[in-house]
Scaffold this motif. Structure first.
Motif, PDB file in Angstrom:
ATOM      1  N   ASN A 117       7.495  10.826   9.281  1.00 36.86           N
ATOM      2  CA  ASN A 117       6.628  11.226   8.167  1.00 36.86           C
ATOM      3  C   ASN A 117       5.183  11.292   8.638  1.00 36.86           C
ATOM      4  O   ASN A 117       4.815  10.688   9.656  1.00 36.86           O
ATOM      5  CB  ASN A 117       6.725  10.238   7.006  1.00 36.86           C
ATOM      6  CG  ASN A 117       8.025  10.348   6.227  1.00 36.86           C
ATOM      7  OD1 ASN A 117       8.656   9.346   5.909  1.00 36.86           O
ATOM      8  ND2 ASN A 117       8.441  11.561   5.915  1.00 36.86           N
ATOM      9  N   ILE A 118       4.385  12.043   7.902  1.00 29.96           N
ATOM     10  CA  ILE A 118       2.958  12.149   8.181  1.00 29.96           C
ATOM     11  C   ILE A 118       2.187  11.812   6.904  1.00 29.96           C
ATOM     12  O   ILE A 118       2.593  12.206   5.804  1.00 29.96           O
ATOM     13  CB  ILE A 118       2.592  13.573   8.656  1.00 29.96           C
ATOM     14  CG1 ILE A 118       3.133  13.816  10.049  1.00 29.96           C
ATOM     15  CG2 ILE A 118       1.074  13.785   8.650  1.00 29.96           C
ATOM     16  CD1 ILE A 118       2.904  15.223  10.557  1.00 29.96           C
ATOM     17  N   VAL A 119       1.082  11.104   7.069  1.00 30.03           N
ATOM     18  CA  VAL A 119       0.194  10.797   5.944  1.00 30.03           C
ATOM     19  C   VAL A 119      -1.169  11.428   6.225  1.00 30.03           C
ATOM     20  O   VAL A 119      -1.768  11.195   7.276  1.00 30.03           O
ATOM     21  CB  VAL A 119       0.035   9.279   5.740  1.00 30.03           C
ATOM     22  CG1 VAL A 119      -1.087   8.980   4.751  1.00 30.03           C
ATOM     23  CG2 VAL A 119       1.345   8.667   5.248  1.00 30.03           C
ATOM     24  N   LEU A 125     -10.677   2.915  -1.706  1.00 27.67           N
ATOM     25  CA  LEU A 125      -9.618   3.706  -2.339  1.00 27.67           C
ATOM     26  C   LEU A 125      -8.814   4.468  -1.289  1.00 27.67           C
ATOM     27  O   LEU A 125      -7.583   4.563  -1.388  1.00 27.67           O
ATOM     28  CB  LEU A 125     -10.224   4.672  -3.352  1.00 27.67           C
ATOM     29  CG  LEU A 125      -9.246   5.616  -4.071  1.00 27.67           C
ATOM     30  CD1 LEU A 125      -8.214   4.817  -4.858  1.00 27.67           C
ATOM     31  CD2 LEU A 125     -10.002   6.567  -4.991  1.00 27.67           C
ATOM     32  N   MET A 126      -9.490   4.991  -0.281  1.00 31.04           N
ATOM     33  CA  MET A 126      -8.791   5.702   0.788  1.00 31.04           C
ATOM     34  C   MET A 126      -7.802   4.771   1.491  1.00 31.04           C
ATOM     35  O   MET A 126      -6.655   5.163   1.769  1.00 31.04           O
ATOM     36  CB  MET A 126      -9.793   6.273   1.789  1.00 31.04           C
ATOM     37  CG  MET A 126      -9.148   7.089   2.900  1.00 31.04           C
ATOM     38  SD  MET A 126     -10.362   7.821   4.037  1.00 31.04           S
ATOM     39  CE  MET A 126     -10.931   6.336   4.888  1.00 31.04           C
ATOM     40  N   PHE A 127      -8.223   3.540   1.763  1.00 31.89           N
ATOM     41  CA  PHE A 127      -7.317   2.572   2.390  1.00 31.89           C
ATOM     42  C   PHE A 127      -6.103   2.316   1.484  1.00 31.89           C
ATOM     43  O   PHE A 127      -4.971   2.220   1.964  1.00 31.89           O
ATOM     44  CB  PHE A 127      -8.052   1.257   2.660  1.00 31.89           C
ATOM     45  CG  PHE A 127      -9.130   1.345   3.697  1.00 31.89           C
ATOM     46  CD1 PHE A 127      -9.006   2.200   4.782  1.00 31.89           C
ATOM     47  CD2 PHE A 127     -10.279   0.574   3.593  1.00 31.89           C
ATOM     48  CE1 PHE A 127     -10.001   2.278   5.750  1.00 31.89           C
ATOM     49  CE2 PHE A 127     -11.282   0.657   4.546  1.00 31.89           C
ATOM     50  CZ  PHE A 127     -11.140   1.507   5.619  1.00 31.89           C
ATOM     51  N   GLU A 128      -6.354   2.162   0.189  1.00 32.96           N
ATOM     52  CA  GLU A 128      -5.260   1.900  -0.757  1.00 32.96           C
ATOM     53  C   GLU A 128      -4.265   3.058  -0.784  1.00 32.96           C
ATOM     54  O   GLU A 128      -3.043   2.844  -0.823  1.00 32.96           O
ATOM     55  CB  GLU A 128      -5.829   1.671  -2.161  1.00 32.96           C
ATOM     56  CG  GLU A 128      -6.621   0.385  -2.314  1.00 32.96           C
ATOM     57  CD  GLU A 128      -7.282   0.267  -3.681  1.00 32.96           C
ATOM     58  OE1 GLU A 128      -6.877   1.029  -4.593  1.00 32.96           O
ATOM     59  OE2 GLU A 128      -8.179  -0.575  -3.848  1.00 32.96           O
ATOM     60  N   VAL A 129      -4.781   4.286  -0.765  1.00 34.06           N
ATOM     61  CA  VAL A 129      -3.918   5.465  -0.798  1.00 34.06           C
ATOM     62  C   VAL A 129      -3.072   5.543   0.472  1.00 34.06           C
ATOM     63  O   VAL A 129      -1.858   5.794   0.416  1.00 34.06           O
ATOM     64  CB  VAL A 129      -4.764   6.746  -0.970  1.00 34.06           C
ATOM     65  CG1 VAL A 129      -3.925   7.992  -0.679  1.00 34.06           C
ATOM     66  CG2 VAL A 129      -5.341   6.817  -2.376  1.00 34.06           C
ATOM     67  N   ILE A 130      -3.696   5.336   1.622  1.00 34.47           N
ATOM     68  CA  ILE A 130      -2.953   5.375   2.888  1.00 34.47           C
ATOM     69  C   ILE A 130      -1.853   4.315   2.882  1.00 34.47           C
ATOM     70  O   ILE A 130      -0.708   4.580   3.257  1.00 34.47           O
ATOM     71  CB  ILE A 130      -3.897   5.169   4.086  1.00 34.47           C
ATOM     72  CG1 ILE A 130      -4.865   6.351   4.217  1.00 34.47           C
ATOM     73  CG2 ILE A 130      -3.083   5.005   5.380  1.00 34.47           C
ATOM     74  CD1 ILE A 130      -5.945   6.141   5.257  1.00 34.47           C
ATOM     75  N   ASP A 131      -2.196   3.115   2.445  1.00 35.19           N
ATOM     76  CA  ASP A 131      -1.227   2.017   2.394  1.00 35.19           C
ATOM     77  C   ASP A 131      -0.064   2.353   1.461  1.00 35.19           C
ATOM     78  O   ASP A 131       1.112   2.134   1.801  1.00 35.19           O
ATOM     79  CB  ASP A 131      -1.924   0.740   1.929  1.00 35.19           C
ATOM     80  CG  ASP A 131      -1.024  -0.471   2.018  1.00 35.19           C
ATOM     81  OD1 ASP A 131      -0.508  -0.750   3.117  1.00 35.19           O
ATOM     82  OD2 ASP A 131      -0.812  -1.134   0.979  1.00 35.19           O
ATOM     83  N   GLU A 132      -0.385   2.911   0.292  1.00 34.57           N
ATOM     84  CA  GLU A 132       0.649   3.288  -0.677  1.00 34.57           C
ATOM     85  C   GLU A 132       1.604   4.325  -0.092  1.00 34.57           C
ATOM     86  O   GLU A 132       2.831   4.229  -0.253  1.00 34.57           O
ATOM     87  CB  GLU A 132      -0.005   3.833  -1.949  1.00 34.57           C
ATOM     88  CG  GLU A 132       0.981   4.374  -2.977  1.00 34.57           C
ATOM     89  CD  GLU A 132       0.296   5.098  -4.129  1.00 34.57           C
ATOM     90  OE1 GLU A 132       1.013   5.788  -4.891  1.00 34.57           O
ATOM     91  OE2 GLU A 132      -0.935   4.975  -4.278  1.00 34.57           O
ATOM     92  N   LEU A 133       1.051   5.336   0.596  1.00 39.71           N
ATOM     93  CA  LEU A 133       1.884   6.409   1.125  1.00 39.71           C
ATOM     94  C   LEU A 133       2.735   5.942   2.304  1.00 39.71           C
ATOM     95  O   LEU A 133       3.887   6.359   2.452  1.00 39.71           O
ATOM     96  CB  LEU A 133       1.009   7.594   1.530  1.00 39.71           C
ATOM     97  CG  LEU A 133       0.302   8.294   0.360  1.00 39.71           C
ATOM     98  CD1 LEU A 133      -0.633   9.382   0.881  1.00 39.71           C
ATOM     99  CD2 LEU A 133       1.309   8.875  -0.615  1.00 39.71           C
ATOM    100  N   ILE A 134       2.185   5.080   3.152  1.00 38.45           N
ATOM    101  CA  ILE A 134       2.972   4.528   4.257  1.00 38.45           C
ATOM    102  C   ILE A 134       4.158   3.740   3.719  1.00 38.45           C
ATOM    103  O   ILE A 134       5.290   3.864   4.215  1.00 38.45           O
ATOM    104  CB  ILE A 134       2.093   3.643   5.168  1.00 38.45           C
ATOM    105  CG1 ILE A 134       1.093   4.501   5.949  1.00 38.45           C
ATOM    106  CG2 ILE A 134       2.969   2.845   6.138  1.00 38.45           C
ATOM    107  CD1 ILE A 134       0.119   3.698   6.782  1.00 38.45           C
ATOM    108  N   LYS A 135       3.922   2.961   2.675  1.00 37.89           N
ATOM    109  CA  LYS A 135       5.003   2.170   2.083  1.00 37.89           C
ATOM    110  C   LYS A 135       6.043   3.055   1.397  1.00 37.89           C
ATOM    111  O   LYS A 135       7.206   2.660   1.246  1.00 37.89           O
ATOM    112  CB  LYS A 135       4.420   1.176   1.086  1.00 37.89           C
ATOM    113  CG  LYS A 135       3.648   0.038   1.741  1.00 37.89           C
ATOM    114  CD  LYS A 135       3.044  -0.903   0.717  1.00 37.89           C
ATOM    115  CE  LYS A 135       2.306  -2.054   1.404  1.00 37.89           C
ATOM    116  NZ  LYS A 135       1.631  -2.956   0.429  1.00 37.89           N
TER     117      LYS A 135
END
Length: 396
Positions: A84-86, A125-135
């Motif tokens: 996958n790619i984020v 917020l960017m960190f939160e979004v990246i973390d959410e998508l990785i999970k």
């Protein structure tokens, strides 16, 4: 339980593997014979590499091609479940996060309004979004992409200046890598969009192109052989700040008569509002409910579609100057294709003929006849496609 296909970083050591894998992901499904022709590698070499890629779960070989008389060739394609790619895209007023498969097909998208957020809050917020998508990923996420508006130093991964959100010299790559322990690619949004058009849109199949995004401002990307030409200070291609009328209006850069000051969507709106305040009649006044502070490019485009004289005249003048700017690009760079993107494409019906006529009048004949001026096929999704391609290069 999720089935995870580990990405083999050993492939980075093999030039043949990298070459073939990139051909497959960009041109697949494709036969071994066609791969051999494109790469000049021998058929046995291609077969051996593909067998290795199949073992690594990076490539699938379950599609049959058309026969030219004998046995139908077996086609190979990238395994969409290989990884996958984020990618996160930070624009002037929103933050968008994408989770895609290896074919850059979006499986999850999140969007947040950041217009009133402080710069640190946007980073958080960017960190939160990246973390959410990785999970949320079903496969390994081996690398991350971050797209930012405004100038960037791509190699260092620094956002030099992002208008409207207050970022100056923000070391995005360093911050994200420290947080997620993964390789990070950072790119300007217009350059990413240009790459998207080069590989997947209006520029697919050509050797080089210049991409012009006509929006609030004018951004551009110069691409040769799949690589962005950046210049020695990462600022090549600032065509929006080339002078096309020395007596023209003042530009945001401080100069006068820049292409951006005459042909951008911001310039179009300013010209319309100026004439409305001078008393000219226009459907735009009705569309904005009489509030001239709320005029948008879409108001102008909609009015032009209904035959509004003021909107049409302003768009035609902007198109004439845009043609002058494009003629300068053609004369100096001699590209095969110039792709026009951004919000201005909504007015294509009203500007295309004038742009071409203006270019033909000013460009050198040989250079003009060798260049195709086209409009974007991908739109905003081109940004994701281009950024995803940059991340894929990092992975493979």
């Amino acid at each position: 339980m999720k089935k995870v296909y580990p990405v083999s970083y050993k492939l980075q050591k093999g030039m043949n593997e990298k070459l073939i894998l990139n051909i497959i992901r960009r041109d697949g499904p494709i036969s071994r014979a066609d791969i051999s022709k494109k790469t000049n590698l021998t058929p046995p070499t291609v077969t051996n590499v593909i067998n290795k890629l199949v073992e690594e779960n990076l490539v699938l070989e379950d599609i049959m091609g058309e026969s030219s008389g004998g046995r139908p060739p077996q086609l190979v394609r990238l395994n969409p479940e290989a990884f996958n790619i984020v990618v996160t895209h930070v624009s002037s007023n929103k933050l968008t996060g994408y989770l895609t498969d290896a074919y850059l097909k979006v499986s999850k998208k999140v969007v947040y309004d950041i217009e009133r957020l402080e710069k640190q809050k946007i980073l958080d917020l960017m960190f939160e979004v990246i973390d959410e998508l990785i999970k949320s990923a079903s496969q390994e996420v081996p690398a991350l992409g971050v797209v930012v508006h405004g100038p960037v130093k791509a190699r260092e991964g620094v956002s030099v200046f992002a208008p409207n959100i207050g970022w100056r010299n923000v070391p995005i790559k360093k911050l994200v890598q420290e947080r997620f322990k993964k390789p990070v690619c950072v790119e300007n949004d217009v350059r990413a969009m240009g790459l998207g058009e080069f590989y997947y849109g209006s520029g697919k199949g050509v050797d080089n192109l210049v991409f012009l995004k006509i929006g609030y401002g004018i951004g551009s990307a110069i691409i040769f052989d799949g690589k962005i030409f950046r210049g020695i200070s990462d600022s090549a291609g600032e065509f929006g700040h080339t002078t096309v009328d020395i007596g023209g209006p003042r530009c945001n850069c401080g100069n006068y008569g820049c292409l951006e000051a005459l042909s951008s969507e911001n310039a179009i709106v300013k010209a319309v509002v100026k004439d409305l305040k001078a008393g000219r009649m226009s459907l735009v006044r009705e569309l904005c409910d009489g509030n001239l502070e709320k005029v948008t490019p879409d108001h102008v485009y909609r009015a032009a579609d209904r035959g509004d004289e003021l909107s049409l005249s302003v768009l035609q003048e902007a198109a004439r100057y845009l043609g002058i700017g494009i003629a300068n690009i053609i004369n100096s760079i001699n590209p095969k294709v110039i792709v026009i993107g951004g919000g201005i494409i909504k007015a294509r019906l009203h500007i295309e003929e004038i742009i071409n006529k203006s270019v033909e009048e000013r460009a050198l004949t040989n250079a003009y006849q060798s260049c195709d001026i086209v409009f974007s096929e991908l739109g905003d999704i081109g940004t994701l496609k281009g950024a995803g391609n940059i991340v894929m290069d990092e992975i493979l």
